[in-house]
Write a protein that holds these residues in place. Structure first.
Motif, PDB file in Angstrom:
ATOM      1  N   TYR A  71       0.822  -1.211   0.000  1.00 45.86           N
ATOM      2  CA  TYR A  71       0.000   0.000   0.000  1.00 45.86           C
ATOM      3  C   TYR A  71       0.854   1.259   0.000  1.00 45.86           C
ATOM      4  CZ  TYR A  71      -3.398  -3.573   0.928  1.00 45.86           C
ATOM      5  OH  TYR A  71      -4.157  -4.709   0.816  1.00 45.86           O
ATOM      6  N   GLU A  72       1.955   1.229   0.728  1.00 44.83           N
ATOM      7  CA  GLU A  72       2.874   2.370   0.725  1.00 44.83           C
ATOM      8  C   GLU A  72       3.559   2.501  -0.630  1.00 44.83           C
ATOM      9  OE1 GLU A  72       6.941   3.902   3.035  1.00 44.83           O
ATOM     10  OE2 GLU A  72       5.762   2.227   3.840  1.00 44.83           O
ATOM     11  N   GLU A  73       3.979   1.377  -1.186  1.00 44.36           N
ATOM     12  CA  GLU A  73       4.680   1.403  -2.476  1.00 44.36           C
ATOM     13  C   GLU A  73       3.784   1.926  -3.602  1.00 44.36           C
ATOM     14  OE1 GLU A  73       7.896  -2.263  -1.948  1.00 44.36           O
ATOM     15  OE2 GLU A  73       5.971  -2.619  -2.966  1.00 44.36           O
ATOM     16  N   ASP A  75       1.226   4.045  -3.129  1.00 48.29           N
ATOM     17  CA  ASP A  75       0.599   5.308  -2.696  1.00 48.29           C
ATOM     18  C   ASP A  75      -0.899   5.150  -2.482  1.00 48.29           C
ATOM     19  OD1 ASP A  75       0.584   7.959  -1.935  1.00 48.29           O
ATOM     20  OD2 ASP A  75       0.360   8.723  -3.988  1.00 48.29           O
ATOM     21  N   GLU A  77      -3.643   5.043   0.421  1.00 47.17           N
ATOM     22  CA  GLU A  77      -3.817   5.421   1.819  1.00 47.17           C
ATOM     23  C   GLU A  77      -4.762   4.417   2.492  1.00 47.17           C
ATOM     24  OE1 GLU A  77      -4.872   9.571   2.259  1.00 47.17           O
ATOM     25  OE2 GLU A  77      -3.980   9.996   0.287  1.00 47.17           O
TER      26      GLU A  77
END
Length: 369
Positions: A71-73, A75, A77
């Motif tokens: 999810y971070e990779e 983007d 939220e």
């Protein structure tokens, strides 16, 4: 696909929600993607909860839709433990349980389903469990010891799988089913009989054709009383009588809901840029193709067929030589004879027959909203 400056909100950190977020990025949407979930875990698949996860053969990571870093990779939220309590289609915003209001340009509802509860005396006793979440599975797993006496109410997919897993863990298991055989409502009596025999071979004690009158005990469950007078000793009772769709957010906003599918033309609920998909006899899939001159498709109002409506099949064949080899789930080629066979399914759009567990009889009613 472009989305500069746009916010796409997904309500429901489920398998559908997580895959929708993935599809948005894969299709090139470069706006803001916000995924809200009421559970404390990142999105995961539910089928393992009644099988490998329940038996302790696989951990949570094996059931998770994506690795935590995904999810971070990408983007995305991801907000866990963040229930959405209200949607405002006209104002294009959702309200969180904290009171915060989050604006959006597009909204996708992927809230899934909720466990069905028994309307009988004793259903709130300690030891009466349902299975929908990882936390439910963890609680149930702690009770499935080799000394446990387990009663599973309902022999649908969840009930049948839990019963089999509980036996594999060494518990004594009785399964109660209003119909004649497990999974009869979804697979029919003939296929259901196969599952009946498989469970019997595992040592599951099946009580078919009966309902539940009451669950007895002082503070925790001690027994289950059936409509035929049978009393089953129990330390753990698992309620597996179906999971109706959650529609309260849409209905509270005044949207049209038919059998769990939102059919309101004004609610943006589709993943932009994907292609329209056909409907099946047992469910309706939203049309997700973009409108002319638009980057986003709208959910199309459509006739929805009830999941358990009676269906019949008509098979036909035509003499036609295929130009290439192909396979299909609904048609097959006999290349030697040059004939093509196809099956057309026809289902009556009638409310499904839902069991009344308290009375021990089947009554026709609409799914619980």
């Amino acid at each position: 696909m472009q989305g500069t400056g746009q916010t796409f909100v997904i309500v429901g950190a489920s398998l559908a929600g997580a895959k929708a977020a993935e599809a948005l990025r894969a299709e090139g949407f470069d706006g803001r993607v916000v995924l809200f979930g009421e559970e404390s875990r990142r999105p995961y698949e539910r089928p393992p909860l009644s099988k490998e996860y329940l038996r302790g053969e696989k951990d949570f990571d094996a059931a998770a839709v994506h690795p935590a870093i995904f999810y971070e990779e990408h983007d995305i939220e991801l907000h866990t433990s963040t229930p959405v309590v209200e949607i405002d289609p006209a104002g294009r915003a959702v309200t969180l349980s904290s009171g915060e209001r989050v604006a959006h340009d597009r909204l996708l509802l992927t809230t899934g389903a909720a466990p069905r509860h028994l309307a009988v005396d004793g259903a709130d006793l300690d030891g009466v469990l349902s299975l929908r979440t990882v936390d439910d599975a963890d609680r149930l797993r702690r009770g499935l010891t080799s000394e446990a006496q387990v009663v599973v109410i309902g022999a649908g997919w969840i009930g049948a799988e839990v019963a089999a897993s509980a036996r594999q863990l060494g518990a004594a298991v009785s399964m109660v089913e209003l119909y004649r055989v497990p999974l009869e409502r979804v697979l029919g009596a003939e296929v259901g009989a196969i599952y009946r025999d498989l469970h019997a071979a595992l040592g599951v004690d099946l009580h078919s054709g009966v309902g539940v009158e009451a669950i007895t005990g002082r503070t925790s469950v001690e027994a289950v009383r059936l409509s035929d007078g049978t009393v089953l000793p129990a330390d753990v009772v698992v309620v597996g009588v179906g999971v109706p769709p959650r529609t309260e957010l849409a209905e509270a906003a005044g949207l049209v809901v038919d059998n769990g599918v939102v059919v309101d033309e004004h609610l943006q609920t589709s993943v932009p840029g994907s292609s329209p998909r056909a409907t099946s006899p047992t469910h309706t899939t939203p049309a997700t193709g973009p409108a002319s001159g638009s980057s986003t498709g709208r959910l199309r109002s459509t006739r929805v067929l009830r999941p358990h409506a009676p269906c019949s099949a008509t098979t036909s064949s035509t003499t036609e030589r295929p130009t290439s080899s192909r396979t299909s789930t609904t048609s097959g080629w006999n290349t030697g004879a040059g004939r093509r066979t196809s099956t057309r399914w026809s289902c009556a759009a009638t409310p499904r027959a839902a069991p009344s567990w308290a009375s021990g009889s089947a009554t026709a009613r609409s799914p619980r909203r």
